[in-house]
Design an enzyme around this catalytic site. Structure first.
Site, short mmCIF file in Angstrom:
data_model
loop_
_atom_site.label_atom_id
_atom_site.label_comp_id
_atom_site.label_asym_id
_atom_site.label_seq_id
_atom_site.Cartn_x
_atom_site.Cartn_y
_atom_site.Cartn_z
N ARG A 1 0.81 -1.22 0.00
CA ARG A 1 0.00 0.00 0.00
C ARG A 1 0.85 1.27 0.00
NH1 ARG A 1 -2.94 1.72 -2.76
NH2 ARG A 1 -3.88 -0.37 -2.69
N LYS B 1 1.32 24.64 -3.68
CA LYS B 1 0.08 24.00 -3.23
C LYS B 1 0.22 22.48 -3.33
CE LYS B 1 -2.63 28.04 -4.52
NZ LYS B 1 -3.65 28.62 -5.42
N LYS C 1 4.14 39.22 -2.99
CA LYS C 1 2.74 39.13 -3.33
C LYS C 1 1.99 40.34 -2.77
CE LYS C 1 1.16 34.98 -3.89
NZ LYS C 1 0.62 33.61 -3.68
N GLU D 1 4.36 39.75 -7.83
CA GLU D 1 2.99 39.55 -8.30
C GLU D 1 2.38 40.91 -8.62
OE1 GLU D 1 -0.39 36.81 -6.54
OE2 GLU D 1 -0.36 38.75 -5.48
N ASP E 1 -1.36 38.22 -12.21
CA ASP E 1 -2.41 37.53 -11.47
C ASP E 1 -3.81 37.87 -11.98
OD1 ASP E 1 -3.44 35.89 -9.43
OD2 ASP E 1 -3.72 37.61 -8.11
#
Length: 298
Positions: free
Chosen positions: A118, A153, A185, A214, A235
């Protein structure tokens, strides 16, 4: 794990020691503090050996074969069994595979094969799913200059494996974490008092680190380039706005389109002339590629 497996991992840009740490954590999660598979111990004689095939249950792109091999090679050590499993890889990472295709063959104590099953399949299925999804994006962008990028992410604890799977699928890694590239950002701009101030502070504190900014508008893009930025994240811009930014910035900075991109609009966004499309879904939303372990009939 065997030297040959360690070599394959290094060639893939993976640290064998880090891969071992991931495997040990995954096996401990499955086997508990005593590293014990109660079903296999109870039902299978200790001396029984078998051969099994790792088989694709769907069409896709395979990634993580050396990682899966390492699971089988380490299970005897980590469980205290002491015996070894022989692994023979049939496919290669990055290859397209078809349903029913044998990817690898493993031979050894049956208890160890089933104890490792597994964990090996979880990692291989996950990585192959990411590679398969990435290949779909790479195919969609073929013929344009744009490349598909991943993001941060990722599944906690599996970043190095998932980012490797992106590479195996034909994509490109952006940054590994918060330590190797500075990304200014919106919140950073707000906290620092603007793009120029934020860029200057990063350059002063970490002159050796690449800096990305960004931006949300053409005006911000021009401001960032004027401040010295040579990599811009564009963005949530429309294709029309992206085209304007490409024309205004030219070759003064690399340009990345980001924000909610999907496969059905990938070609349209790539046609604007940007260098990259970043897609968080490569790692946060890719379905697995179903892979199974089949014991051979005696």
């Amino acid at each position: 794990m065997r030297q040959s497996t360690q070599r394959m991992l290094r060639e893939a840009g993976l640290d064998p020691a880090e891969v071992r740490r991931i495997i040990e954590t995954a096996l401990r999660e499955d086997l508990g503090p005593e590293f014990r598979d109660v079903t296999s111990v109870a039902t299978i004689p200790a001396g029984q050996t078998d051969t099994a095939d790792v088989v694709a249950r769907a069409d896709g792109v395979v990634a993580g074969l050396a990682v899966a091999a390492a699971v089988f090679e380490l299970v005897g050590v980590l469980t205290g069994d002491g015996r070894t499993v022989e692994v023979s890889l049939v496919a290669v990472d990055g290859a397209r595979v078809a349903r029913g295709e044998v990817l690898a063959t493993v031979t050894g104590p049956t208890r160890l094969l089933l104890t490792a099953e597994r964990t090996a399949l979880n990692l291989l299925s996950r990585m192959s799913g990411v590679a398969t999804h990435t290949r779909a994006w790479a195919d969609e962008l073929a013929g344009t200059k744009a490349m598909v990028l991943d993001t941060r992410k990722t599944t906690p604890g599996l970043r190095i494996l998932e980012k490797y799977a992106v590479r195996a699928g034909g994509g490109t890694n952006k940054r590994m974490g918060l330590y190797d590239v500075a990304m200014i950002k919106d919140n950073h701009k707000f906290a620092a008092g603007g793009i120029a101030a934020a860029y200057r502070r990063v350059r002063e504190a970490f002159p050796e680190v690449a800096v990305q900014v960004e931006v949300d508008t053409l005006a911000e893009a021009e401001e960032a380039v004027a401040a010295g930025a040579d990599f811009l994240l564009l963005d949530n811009m429309t294709p029309a706005t992206l085209t304007e930014v490409v024309a205004a910035v030219g070759d003064r900075a690399e340009l990345e389109a980001t924000g909610g991109l999907t496969l059905d609009v990938a070609a349209e966004y790539a046609s604007t002339g940007v260098d990259y499309l970043s897609v968080g879904a490569l790692t946060h939303s890719s379905p697995i590629l179903d892979v199974a372990l089949d014991l051979r009939t005696r």
